[in-house]
Design a protein around this motif. Structure first.
Motif, PDB file in Angstrom:
ATOM      1  N   ARG A  16      -6.411  11.761  -2.736  1.00 47.21           N
ATOM      2  CA  ARG A  16      -7.363  12.676  -2.071  1.00 47.21           C
ATOM      3  C   ARG A  16      -6.636  13.562  -1.070  1.00 47.21           C
ATOM      4  NH1 ARG A  16     -10.954   8.214  -2.550  1.00 47.21           N
ATOM      5  NH2 ARG A  16     -10.304   7.358  -0.543  1.00 47.21           N
ATOM      6  N   ARG A  17      -5.686  12.977  -0.340  1.00 52.07           N
ATOM      7  CA  ARG A  17      -4.912  13.763   0.624  1.00 52.07           C
ATOM      8  C   ARG A  17      -4.095  14.827  -0.095  1.00 52.07           C
ATOM      9  NH1 ARG A  17      -2.020  10.015   2.293  1.00 52.07           N
ATOM     10  NH2 ARG A  17      -0.060  10.556   1.265  1.00 52.07           N
ATOM     11  N   ALA A  75       0.772   4.534  -2.495  1.00 54.34           N
ATOM     12  CA  ALA A  75       0.691   5.932  -2.053  1.00 54.34           C
ATOM     13  C   ALA A  75       1.849   6.750  -2.617  1.00 54.34           C
ATOM     14  CB  ALA A  75       0.683   5.999  -0.528  1.00 54.34           C
ATOM     15  N   ASP A  93      -6.708   1.337  -3.727  1.00 50.45           N
ATOM     16  CA  ASP A  93      -7.275   2.035  -2.555  1.00 50.45           C
ATOM     17  C   ASP A  93      -6.258   2.984  -1.935  1.00 50.45           C
ATOM     18  OD1 ASP A  93      -9.677   0.768  -2.856  1.00 50.45           O
ATOM     19  OD2 ASP A  93      -9.293  -0.778  -1.338  1.00 50.45           O
ATOM     20  N   ALA A  94      -5.033   2.493  -1.757  1.00 47.61           N
ATOM     21  CA  ALA A  94      -3.991   3.336  -1.160  1.00 47.61           C
ATOM     22  C   ALA A  94      -3.682   4.531  -2.057  1.00 47.61           C
ATOM     23  CB  ALA A  94      -2.724   2.508  -0.933  1.00 47.61           C
ATOM     24  N   LYS A 128       0.834  -1.218   0.000  1.00 46.08           N
ATOM     25  CA  LYS A 128       0.000   0.000   0.000  1.00 46.08           C
ATOM     26  C   LYS A 128       0.869   1.269   0.000  1.00 46.08           C
ATOM     27  CE  LYS A 128      -4.138  -1.805   2.316  1.00 46.08           C
ATOM     28  NZ  LYS A 128      -4.976  -1.718   3.542  1.00 46.08           N
ATOM     29  N   SER A 161      -5.745   5.980  -4.213  1.00 47.05           N
ATOM     30  CA  SER A 161      -6.871   6.921  -4.165  1.00 47.05           C
ATOM     31  C   SER A 161      -6.869   7.734  -2.877  1.00 47.05           C
ATOM     32  CB  SER A 161      -8.189   6.156  -4.305  1.00 47.05           C
ATOM     33  OG  SER A 161      -8.256   5.492  -5.553  1.00 47.05           O
ATOM     34  N   ASN A 162      -6.585   7.063  -1.768  1.00 50.86           N
ATOM     35  CA  ASN A 162      -6.525   7.775  -0.486  1.00 50.86           C
ATOM     36  C   ASN A 162      -5.412   8.826  -0.496  1.00 50.86           C
ATOM     37  OD1 ASN A 162      -8.645   6.295   0.581  1.00 50.86           O
ATOM     38  ND2 ASN A 162      -7.300   4.745   1.494  1.00 50.86           N
ATOM     39  N   ALA A 163      -4.262   8.432  -1.014  1.00 47.54           N
ATOM     40  CA  ALA A 163      -3.138   9.373  -1.082  1.00 47.54           C
ATOM     41  C   ALA A 163      -3.457  10.527  -2.018  1.00 47.54           C
ATOM     42  CB  ALA A 163      -1.877   8.650  -1.552  1.00 47.54           C
TER      43      ALA A 163
END
Length: 409
Positions: free
Chosen positions: A149-150, A81, A142-143, A77, A145-147
């Motif tokens: 967004r951050r 990121a 997922d990782a 993950k 996308s989260n990164a």
């Protein structure tokens, strides 16, 4: 031999050729996915390490016939990121993982051929590779996308901070502001038309609504417009094409918006200082238009220069208002009268007592009586053009003075 032993032999074949697999994977990714190559040496080193860890994890999962451990998945993950931070598109990241899995399978298939008549073991290895690839692809996505967004939140915060410095002033040297502007895709060497709008209360999508209206209005911009929500005000800085009719653009934008929208307009102005000036003009035009309840939805600073001068020196303006209207203000406050409203309506009715009465829902005799009171209390004559002009200006100045606390800087 049991399937587990055969699978172990097949996986040992992969581990024996680990360096070869890493090299082949690296070369395939570097040659086939240009966004990795554009990352330079830092991405190159990181890619080799990530590929080696990925292949080793796959080998251990296959060898031990187990699921991916939590710490192994976390490592994967983190790579996803990092790719988001490095600006590698997600499709390219997933392409790279599929590339590694394909090369791993090529080597594993060689191992399967060395142990003939072991169809069940081969199927198990194939299923495990597919399952592993699917699991890590989902985790990486997922990782990533989260990164992302951050990163977007951080970039948006930085963008808003930059725009605040641009509009409200900053200690940063101009060349630094220009460089930061360039990093956000803004060209501050262009000529910008500034709009500052007030939209319907409680509408949280005002920034997006104005952006859509700019597009729908067909405003020809030389680059992307700058749009920012600041408290209740929606700010739009438009780098318009020189052939664009700057008079009609604000009207068209207002027409595209639903609800009660009002806009102040400043500029167009050129360059860094010009943008600030255009914004200040637009903000003041909006403040004046709202305070004086002017007709229309668009207020242009150039049309309101007289009222700008009434705001330049608040102390002198207040003194002028007291001199001209002091007795009326005191009378209305003490007796809850409507002398100021009557005088203002009389001017709006172009000096017609009858029309003023209709606007006030009052009999013309009542209006005439109040006008006589006004002249008696102030000592100014409504027949004298000079007195009328000063009274009219004083009323406007009084309105503007009352609006001062309502518009934050």
């Amino acid at each position: 031999m049991g399937d587990a032993v055969v699978v172990a032999q097949i996986v040992d074949h992969l581990l024996e050729r680990l360096d070869e697999v890493v090299e082949r994977s690296h070369e395939a990714i570097w040659a086939g996915i240009p966004t990795y190559a554009r990352g330079g040496e830092g991405v190159d080193i990181d890619l080799r390490e990530a590929v080696r860890n990925n292949v080793a994890t796959l080998a251990h999962v296959l060898h031990q016939s187990r699921e991916i451990k939590r710490e192994e998945m976390e490592m994967i993950k983190k790579v996803g990121a990092r790719r988001a931070e490095q600006g590698v598109p997600l499709d390219d990241v997933l392409h790279a993982y599929r590339t590694v899995s394909r090369i791993c399978w090529d080597v594993l298939a060689d191992g399967c051929r060395e142990v003939p008549d072991q169809v069940e073991a081969t199927i198990k290895v194939a299923e495990a590779v597919l399952r592993y690839t699917d699991q890590i692809s989902t985790a990486v996505a997922d990782a990533y996308s989260n990164a992302q967004r951050r990163i977007v939140r951080q970039q948006e915060g930085a963008r808003r901070e930059f725009l605040s410095e641009l509009l409200y002033g900053s200690d940063a040297p101009p060349e630094q502001l220009l460089s930061r502007a360039h990093s956000f895709g803004y060209d501050l060497s262009l000529s910008y038309l500034a709009l500052v709008g007030l939209g319907p209360e409680g509408d949280g999508g005002r920034e997006a609504a104005v952006a859509s209206a700019v597009t729908a209005a067909g405003a020809r911009t030389t680059t992307d417009p700058i749009i920012l929500q600041k408290a209740d005000q929606t700010i739009a800085l438009l780098p318009l094409d020189p052939s664009t009719d700057t008079v009609m653009v604000p009207e068209k934008i207002a027409a595209e918006l639903a609800g009660e929208w009002r806009f102040g307009v400043g500029g167009p102005q050129l360059g860094l200082e010009g943008i600030r000036k255009a914004y200040i003009e637009a903000r003041e035009a909006l403040e004046i238009g709202v305070a004086l309840e002017l007709d229309g939805r668009v207020y242009r600073f150039d049309d309101l220069l007289l009222y700008h001068f009434l705001r330049v020196d608040p102390g002198l303006v207040d003194r002028f208002v007291v001199e001209m209207l002091g007795p009326l203000i005191e009378y209305d406050e003490r007796r809850k009268g409507e002398l100021l409203k009557t005088l203002e309506t009389y001017f709006r009715a172009d000096g017609s007592v009858k029309v003023a009465g209709e606007m006030l829902f009052a009999h013309p005799h009542t209006v005439t009586y109040r006008l006589k009171q006004i002249q008696r209390l102030t000592g100014w004559s409504l027949r004298d053009p000079e007195d009328k002009l000063k009274l009219h200006l004083a009323l406007r100045a009084h309105r503007l003075a009352e609006s001062r606390p309502n518009f934050p800087n």
